[in-house]
Design a protein around this motif. Structure first.
Motif, PDB file in Angstrom:
ATOM      1  N   PRO A  57       0.838  -1.205   0.000  1.00 18.55           N
ATOM      2  CA  PRO A  57       0.000   0.000   0.000  1.00 18.55           C
ATOM      3  C   PRO A  57       0.871   1.252   0.000  1.00 18.55           C
ATOM      4  O   PRO A  57       2.017   1.228   0.453  1.00 18.55           O
ATOM      5  N   VAL A  58       0.323   2.315  -0.533  1.00 20.66           N
ATOM      6  CA  VAL A  58       1.022   3.599  -0.560  1.00 20.66           C
ATOM      7  C   VAL A  58       0.302   4.539   0.391  1.00 20.66           C
ATOM      8  O   VAL A  58      -0.907   4.739   0.270  1.00 20.66           O
ATOM      9  N   THR A  59       1.010   5.094   1.353  1.00 17.40           N
ATOM     10  CA  THR A  59       0.383   5.970   2.349  1.00 17.40           C
ATOM     11  C   THR A  59       1.218   7.228   2.548  1.00 17.40           C
ATOM     12  O   THR A  59       2.433   7.226   2.303  1.00 17.40           O
ATOM     13  N   GLY A  60       0.557   8.277   3.000  1.00 12.79           N
ATOM     14  CA  GLY A  60       1.258   9.514   3.303  1.00 12.79           C
ATOM     15  C   GLY A  60       0.433  10.718   2.901  1.00 12.79           C
ATOM     16  O   GLY A  60      -0.722  10.598   2.494  1.00 12.79           O
ATOM     17  N   THR A  61       1.029  11.895   3.022  1.00 15.67           N
ATOM     18  CA  THR A  61       0.360  13.105   2.552  1.00 15.67           C
ATOM     19  C   THR A  61       0.467  13.159   1.031  1.00 15.67           C
ATOM     20  O   THR A  61       1.438  12.680   0.452  1.00 15.67           O
ATOM     21  N   ALA A  62      -0.548  13.737   0.392  1.00  9.39           N
ATOM     22  CA  ALA A  62      -0.630  13.684  -1.062  1.00  9.39           C
ATOM     23  C   ALA A  62      -0.651  15.075  -1.674  1.00  9.39           C
ATOM     24  O   ALA A  62      -1.247  16.010  -1.124  1.00  9.39           O
ATOM     25  N   GLN A  63      -0.012  15.186  -2.824  1.00 13.69           N
ATOM     26  CA  GLN A  63      -0.118  16.360  -3.669  1.00 13.69           C
ATOM     27  C   GLN A  63      -1.031  16.010  -4.839  1.00 13.69           C
ATOM     28  O   GLN A  63      -0.954  14.901  -5.383  1.00 13.69           O
ATOM     29  N   VAL A  64      -1.868  16.943  -5.238  1.00 14.01           N
ATOM     30  CA  VAL A  64      -2.813  16.696  -6.327  1.00 14.01           C
ATOM     31  C   VAL A  64      -2.186  17.115  -7.654  1.00 14.01           C
ATOM     32  O   VAL A  64      -1.706  18.242  -7.799  1.00 14.01           O
ATOM     33  N   VAL A  65      -2.185  16.184  -8.607  1.00 15.82           N
ATOM     34  CA  VAL A  65      -1.712  16.478  -9.960  1.00 15.82           C
ATOM     35  C   VAL A  65      -2.886  16.973 -10.808  1.00 15.82           C
ATOM     36  O   VAL A  65      -2.808  17.985 -11.488  1.00 15.82           O
ATOM     37  N   ASP A  66      -3.979  16.236 -10.771  1.00 18.04           N
ATOM     38  CA  ASP A  66      -5.229  16.649 -11.404  1.00 18.04           C
ATOM     39  C   ASP A  66      -6.358  15.907 -10.692  1.00 18.04           C
ATOM     40  O   ASP A  66      -6.145  15.330  -9.624  1.00 18.04           O
TER      41      ASP A  66
ATOM     42  N   ALA B 238      -9.606  19.320  -9.960  1.00 18.15           N
ATOM     43  CA  ALA B 238      -8.385  19.193  -9.159  1.00 18.15           C
ATOM     44  C   ALA B 238      -8.558  19.857  -7.793  1.00 18.15           C
ATOM     45  O   ALA B 238      -8.104  19.335  -6.771  1.00 18.15           O
ATOM     46  N   ARG B 239      -9.219  21.007  -7.765  1.00 12.45           N
ATOM     47  CA  ARG B 239      -9.450  21.687  -6.481  1.00 12.45           C
ATOM     48  C   ARG B 239     -10.317  20.842  -5.561  1.00 12.45           C
ATOM     49  O   ARG B 239     -10.102  20.793  -4.340  1.00 12.45           O
ATOM     50  N   GLN B 240     -11.315  20.167  -6.148  1.00 11.63           N
ATOM     51  CA  GLN B 240     -12.176  19.313  -5.337  1.00 11.63           C
ATOM     52  C   GLN B 240     -11.384  18.176  -4.698  1.00 11.63           C
ATOM     53  O   GLN B 240     -11.533  17.897  -3.498  1.00 11.63           O
ATOM     54  N   LEU B 241     -10.535  17.536  -5.472  1.00 12.16           N
ATOM     55  CA  LEU B 241      -9.715  16.453  -4.922  1.00 12.16           C
ATOM     56  C   LEU B 241      -8.755  17.004  -3.867  1.00 12.16           C
ATOM     57  O   LEU B 241      -8.537  16.371  -2.826  1.00 12.16           O
ATOM     58  N   ARG B 242      -8.214  18.176  -4.122  1.00 13.48           N
ATOM     59  CA  ARG B 242      -7.289  18.782  -3.150  1.00 13.48           C
ATOM     60  C   ARG B 242      -7.990  19.048  -1.818  1.00 13.48           C
ATOM     61  O   ARG B 242      -7.410  18.858  -0.741  1.00 13.48           O
ATOM     62  N   SER B 243      -9.256  19.471  -1.888  1.00 13.94           N
ATOM     63  CA  SER B 243      -9.990  19.741  -0.653  1.00 13.94           C
ATOM     64  C   SER B 243     -10.225  18.474   0.163  1.00 13.94           C
ATOM     65  O   SER B 243     -10.394  18.531   1.381  1.00 13.94           O
ATOM     66  N   LEU B 244     -10.207  17.322  -0.508  1.00 11.59           N
ATOM     67  CA  LEU B 244     -10.437  16.050   0.185  1.00 11.59           C
ATOM     68  C   LEU B 244      -9.173  15.508   0.852  1.00 11.59           C
ATOM     69  O   LEU B 244      -9.253  14.780   1.837  1.00 11.59           O
TER      70      LEU B 244
ATOM     71  N   ALA C 289     -19.706  13.113  -6.564  1.00  8.13           N
ATOM     72  CA  ALA C 289     -19.852  14.573  -6.509  1.00  8.13           C
ATOM     73  C   ALA C 289     -19.864  15.202  -7.893  1.00  8.13           C
ATOM     74  O   ALA C 289     -20.011  16.427  -8.014  1.00  8.13           O
ATOM     75  N   GLY C 290     -19.691  14.396  -8.921  1.00 10.29           N
ATOM     76  CA  GLY C 290     -19.765  14.899 -10.280  1.00 10.29           C
ATOM     77  C   GLY C 290     -18.492  15.523 -10.808  1.00 10.29           C
ATOM     78  O   GLY C 290     -18.506  16.199 -11.838  1.00 10.29           O
ATOM     79  N   TRP C 291     -17.336  15.250 -10.146  1.00  7.62           N
ATOM     80  CA  TRP C 291     -16.076  15.840 -10.588  1.00  7.62           C
ATOM     81  C   TRP C 291     -15.211  14.856 -11.365  1.00  7.62           C
ATOM     82  O   TRP C 291     -14.067  15.176 -11.737  1.00  7.62           O
ATOM     83  N   ALA C 292     -15.728  13.668 -11.593  1.00  6.29           N
ATOM     84  CA  ALA C 292     -15.071  12.671 -12.437  1.00  6.29           C
ATOM     85  C   ALA C 292     -16.163  11.753 -12.968  1.00  6.29           C
ATOM     86  O   ALA C 292     -17.274  11.713 -12.428  1.00  6.29           O
ATOM     87  N   VAL C 293     -15.841  11.022 -14.033  1.00 10.51           N
ATOM     88  CA  VAL C 293     -16.789  10.057 -14.589  1.00 10.51           C
ATOM     89  C   VAL C 293     -16.270   8.651 -14.313  1.00 10.51           C
ATOM     90  O   VAL C 293     -15.093   8.447 -14.017  1.00 10.51           O
TER      91      VAL C 293
END
Length: 231
Positions: free
Chosen positions: A21-30, A69-75, A112-116
């Motif tokens: 598994p991959v764990t840690g803090t994340a940066q959003v690319v898109d 991308a902003r929506q994912l970043r907020s999560l 939430a409608g930010w991806a399909v």
């Protein structure tokens, strides 16, 4: 052997044989891609607008790719993210189901409608997409090109347009479809996980949604694809 030791043994075997598994803090690319440490993670089963992609709402364009991308970043911002890796994609990214704050990111982005739902690879999130579309949530409040079709068009435009030096992705969607001989070979992974390419004129070419686009069969084969079988 009693049930508890058996389950412990099974968990140990799975942990030893499956991807870590991959764990840690994340940066959003898109809207569907994260970077955790040195690992780039593509969220399994979903497809979000590209960061440069525009959608249309009430006749006006808006930056739906950036909004996704902003929506994912907020999560994920300030949270520990845990990703269960299912494998690697053709770009070497880890494909995973990820969670933060006990919430699955893949499903949340689609709901939430930010991806399909990325039907080429999974039907896990189709029901979430149907509900988001019915509620006109996120990008469903707009007119938009499916992200995979947008990538195909941008790639075709970049190949046809003369450029000097390193090519970069265009931020505009081309109006004309790719034509034969101009990077119109579609690469796609089938349900068996095989990498297949389709040449214009083949039976399933029009129905195939490209994950990658190639200018020649040799280029597609060098990337690990094989020609689609025609029966």
């Amino acid at each position: 052997m009693t049930r508890a030791p058996f389950l412990l043994l099974l968990a140990t075997v799975l942990a030893a044989t499956g991807p870590a598994p991959v764990t840690g803090t994340a940066q959003v690319v898109d809207g569907d891609t994260l970077r955790i440490g040195d690992t780039k993670v593509r969220l399994f089963g979903i497809d979000a607008p590209e960061i440069s992609q525009q959608c249309t709402r009430q006749g006006a364009s808006w930056a739906c790719g950036e909004a996704s991308a902003r929506q994912l970043r907020s999560l994920v911002e300030g949270q520990q993210v845990a990703c269960l890796v299912r494998g690697l994609d053709n770009y070497g990214r880890s494909v995973a189901v990820c969670s933060a704050r006990a919430m699955e990111l893949n499903r949340t982005m689609v709901a939430a409608g930010w991806a399909v739902a990325f039907r080429n690879y999974s039907s896990d999130y189709v029901a979430d997409e149907v509900r988001a579309k019915a509620g006109r949530a996120g990008i469903w409040s707009s007119s938009f090109v499916l992200p995979q079709d947008y990538r195909l068009t941008v790639a075709s435009t970049a190949q046809v347009a003369p450029v000097v030096g390193v090519q970069s992705r265009s931020s505009r969607v081309a109006q004309a479809p790719p034509v034969m001989g101009r990077c119109a070979i579609k690469g796609n992974r089938n349900r068996k996980g095989q990498w297949i390419y389709h040449v214009p004129g083949m039976p399933y070419y029009e129905a195939t949604r490209a994950e990658e686009i190639f200018c020649s069969e040799a280029q597609a084969q060098a990337a690990g694809y094989r020609r689609a079988l025609v029966r």
